[in-house]
Design a protein around this motif. Structure first.
Motif, short mmCIF file in Angstrom:
data_model
loop_
_atom_site.label_atom_id
_atom_site.label_comp_id
_atom_site.label_asym_id
_atom_site.label_seq_id
_atom_site.Cartn_x
_atom_site.Cartn_y
_atom_site.Cartn_z
N ASP A 408 24.79 13.28 -39.59
CA ASP A 408 23.50 12.94 -39.00
C ASP A 408 23.25 13.70 -37.70
O ASP A 408 22.31 13.41 -36.98
N ASN A 415 19.60 22.13 -41.22
CA ASN A 415 18.96 21.06 -41.96
C ASN A 415 17.70 21.56 -42.66
O ASN A 415 17.46 21.25 -43.83
N SER A 478 20.22 13.12 -43.60
CA SER A 478 20.52 14.30 -42.81
C SER A 478 21.02 15.46 -43.66
O SER A 478 20.93 16.62 -43.27
#
Length: 685
Positions: A408, A415, A478
């Protein structure tokens, strides 16, 4: 002839059958049934068992056989792999629990020496109960299973110095003449003995024994090894149980370990039942009923204190909140070796009769509660996870303190660039295999792993791996699960696998989920939760046996491949209870395009066709095959034209007859002899 012991054993078996049948009806643990059997048959209720001491001897044999089977199933290499759990985890758990109980005991009025001794007693957990429940549920190789096992091994070893310290706490000179140096040398000598026997002596001996093909001789050799090693460690001042565990390690390094376990398992199951029965016999029911509320409160306090201590240790080791909670509650009971230690405490005057009975009652209550507490731990961990948003609690300490990326906390650019990718949960053998295959095929992927050391080591190698618990939505989010194409769950924890499958399906209804499980019974549940493919190890093992059987009967590799492919397709469909008629509505290459197949080829570096177009190499006319699609990195070229250029690293998806595809493979690999079909043993359609 005195048949007292024989009569008592028969009574125990008969009463156990009745109680276990009742407990099975209401779905209670057999361990609890054996404890109740001991309480009912013991001297404080019906009093029908007269030879309690002899039953206790039988129970000690059960503990020895239990520790032996644990040792056989582990191996020295696996023990070395969990050394951090044993030394750091076990040491911290015993120390923290002992200190907490020490101060609580001082507060309620115990003397300092008795308080410290009570800390020793409470710090030990039940190897027998925990590992038996893990084995029944298939949780031995989960993360929390390995941590618990490491801590339990340390506890089984630390019982020795605790016994040596007991007379010192009581103010009595130690009866052992061994100095600390002598004791250490004995320990090192035994470890050297184990290594030599495991490496050279036992494999050679068992080879000679098995050549005789005598089951009796093999069984006697195993029994002699178990009890001989246990006797040796006992003579050296260590415990019998530790010797049995070491005997298991010795045999685990040979190829005959499975046969040894198979021979000893029936004996272990019988004798371990005597252990739980003998514990139940010690409980004074009258004392328990007179002080029931106090004892229940003390039992609850023990469970809370031990859960907090073991959970804190797991958190210190760097594991996420879910693993912390489950491990803590798993080790919340008082162990069987505490009863051994308590006898020393009684003999040296550290415990009086009232305190001893209180300890006994509380211990049995915590043991009886263990199956329920372990089941509750999974639900409780999910509730706590749903309530917290703290990344440190979710992922553990390592992501912050060791500079490891947690799932995360992925950098923004990493990402954003992930789409149409593969998410791999777990980096064990299955995870490594899948990631290597994805890397070879040029598929972008991301790995989520809960072992902080694995994450740190693999990131140094350049692997795209992150630390986190995939049962939490934040971690999967995530990893950009909403844009992922495939999720592969390759962990041993079947409960976590269920949770991950359920969460992933809700977060991305279109994602293709492949879940691995150890047991066939999980296939239906995981399919209902949303898994598209469930790979049960039991089923795959049977398929592998089937294929090797056909090979022995000289069936061709091509037919074996076709058979196994059909078995997998039909078998998994049946496991999910799909009707056979439903297949009629789905496209089948074999049924709709008989004689044709689809496969993939990669254009390697330095290939002669690098830079050529499909028109130049004319695969359709020369090789009788058609290129359906080309994967170039993360880009998919659908329906390529004759002017489409081929580059090194491209993955071609090709349609054609099996013999033509084989010839094409040989052509692409530069083996032109294959065009003459000598290396393509297919019959022409």
């Amino acid at each position: 002839m005195d048949l007292t012991l024989f009569t008592d054993v028969e009574i125990i078996f008969g009463l156990s059958i009745l109680i276990l049948l009742l407990f099975h009806k209401v779905r209670l643990s057999p361990i609890l049934g054996f404890l109740v059997t001991g309480i009912v048959a013991g001297p404080y209720v019906l009093g029908i068992i007269r030879e309690v001491e002899q039953v206790e001897v039988l129970s000690e044999i059960g503990i020895i056989l239990l520790l032996f089977t644990i040792g056989v199933e582990m191996s020295i290499k696996e023990l070395w792999d969990i050394k951090r759990f044993v030394l750091v985890g076990g040491g911290l758990q015993v120390a923290i629990t002992t200190v907490l109980v020490y101060y609580i005991s001082l507060y309620i009025g115990s003397s300092p020496n008795t308080a410290l001794f009570l800390g020793f007693l409470v710090s030990l957990s039940s190897t027998a109960i925990v590992l038996k429940l893990f084995q029944e549920k298939g949780e031995t190789y989960t993360t929390y299973g390995k941590i618990s096992l490491g801590v339990l091994i340390f506890q089984d070893i630390v019982i020795v110095p605790m016994i040596l310290l007991t007379p010192i706490l009581a103010g009595v000179p130690s009866t052992s003449g061994d100095s600390s140096v002598t004791f250490l040398l004995k320990g090192l000598g035994i470890m050297l003995f184990v290594i030599i026997n495991a490496r050279w002596v036992m494999p050679a001996l068992l080879f000679r024994i098995t050549k005789t093909k005598s089951r009796e001789l093999f069984l006697l050799t195993i029994i002699f090894t178990v009890f001989g090693t246990a006797w040796l460690t006992s003579r050296a001042g260590l415990s019998l149980a530790l010797g049995a565990f070491l005997a298991g390690l010795i045999i685990s390094e040979s190829e005959y370990s499975h046969q040894a376990v198979g021979n000893m398992m029936p004996f272990k199951d019988v004798f371990i039942s005597f252990f739980f029965v003998s514990i139940g016999m010690l409980m004074n029911v009258s004392f328990f009923l007179e002080n029931v509320m106090i004892l229940l409160a003390l039992a609850a306090l023990v469970i809370i204190v031990k859960s907090m201590a073991a959970g804190l240790v797991t958190f210190i080791l760097g594991y996420p909140l879910r693993t912390t909670i489950i491990t803590g509650l798993t080790l919340a009971q008082v162990g069987e070796f505490s009863f051994v230690l308590s006898n020393f405490g009684m003999s040296y005057g550290l415990l009086d009769e009232g305190l001893y009975q209180s300890f006994l009652s509380v211990s049995i209550l915590t043991m009886a509660a263990t199956p329920f507490v372990m089941n509750f731990s999974h639900k409780f961990s999910r509730k706590v996870l749903n309530m917290t948003k703290n990344p440190i609690l979710i992922n553990g300490l390592y992501a912050k303190s060791m500079g490891i990326y947690s799932a995360d906390e992925m950098p923004g650019d990493e990402n954003k660039e992930m789409h149409d990718h593969l998410i791999i949960v777990g980096y064990g053998f299955n995870g490594k295999t899948v990631s290597n295959a994805a890397k070879t095929a040029g598929i972008s992927y991301v790995i989520i792993e809960t072992n902080p050391e694995t994450v740190r080591n693999e990131r140094k190698k350049g692997e795209r791996i992150y630390y986190g618990d995939a049962t939490h939505e934040v971690v999967l989010d995530s990893a950009n699960i909403k844009s992922a194409r495939v999720l592969v769950v390759g962990i041993s924890d079947f409960i976590a696998t269920r949770a991950i499958t359920d969460i992933a399906r809700r977060m991305n209804p279109k994602i293709y989920i492949i879940a691995r499980t150890r047991y066939m019974r999980e296939v239906k549940t995981l399919s209902q939760l949303g898994a598209d493919e469930v790979i049960p190890e039991e089923y795959e093992t049977s398929v592998e046996i089937f294929s090797r059987l056909l090979k022995k009967y000289l069936v061709s590799d091509e037919k074996i491949h076709a058979f196994t492919k059909e078995i997998r397709a039909n078998g998994y469909s049946m496991l999910r209870r799909h009707s056979i008629d439903a297949k009629k509505d789905t496209f089948s290459l074999k049924d709709e395009l008989p004689g044709l197949d689809v496969t993939s080829f990669k254009i390697e570096e330095g290939s002669s066709i690098h830079g050529s177009t499909l028109k130049d190499i004319d695969l359709r006319n020369i090789h009788g095959t058609t290129v359906l699609a080309i994967r170039r990195g993360e880009k998919i070229i659908e329906n390529p034209t004759g002017n489409t250029q081929l580059l090194s690293g491209d993955m071609l998806t090709v349609l054609g007859k099996p013999e033509k595809l084989c010839q094409l493979r040989n052509f692409l690999e530069g083996d032109f002899s294959g065009i003459l079909s000598e290396n393509c043993p297919y019959e022409e359609a």
